[in-house]
Design a protein around this motif. Structure first.
Motif: not given
Length: 135
Positions: A55-74
């Motif tokens: 039994l598995q189920t997947a749910v779409a989610a959205q991260g909360t980091a800003t685009s600047e933080t995402l860019y800095m973390l690669g």
């Protein structure tokens, strides 16, 4: 002369009666929660299926980091999937180690995984399905 006799006592295990459930194969269940990039959802669900996960189920989610933080973390995007899987407790270590290997070796395959214990399940048939124990 003092002679001592050592006797070994063996415990007799009777087979279950017709109306009693067989408790010899009862294994605890856990809920595995895996958070991965959305484009890797199918891969990880297929991978988890190889561990007899029924039994598995997947749910779409959205991260909360800003685009600047995402860019800095690669990181490129914050589109995620949360996969909920029911696993047997005896498979937990093997599954988590396998996921850790995949997280570190796959390109853009990063993620996190953790388990939560399940305390009860309603019905023997449901338990047998979830634990992949249909005998």
């Amino acid at each position: 002369m003092d002679s001592t006799k050592t006797t070994k006592k063996t415990k007799r295990v009777d087979p279950p009666k017709k109306n009693e459930p067989d408790t010899t194969n009862i294994r605890k269940l856990k809920l595995l929660i895996t958070v991965v990039n959305r484009n890797k959802t199918e891969f990880y669900m297929d991978y988890l299926t190889s561990f007899d996960v029924n039994l598995q189920t997947a749910v779409a989610a959205q991260g909360t980091a800003t685009s600047e933080t995402l860019y800095m973390l690669g990181l490129e995007d914050s589109d995620k999937s949360v996969i909920f899987s029911v696993i047997r407790e005896d498979m937990e270590t093997e599954i988590l180690q396998g996921l850790d290997d995949k997280f570190s070796s796959l390109k853009k395959g990063k993620g996190i995984a953790f388990t939560v214990p399940m305390t009860s399940v309603i019905g023997v048939a449901i338990y047998r399905f979830l634990s992949n124990n249909r005998k």
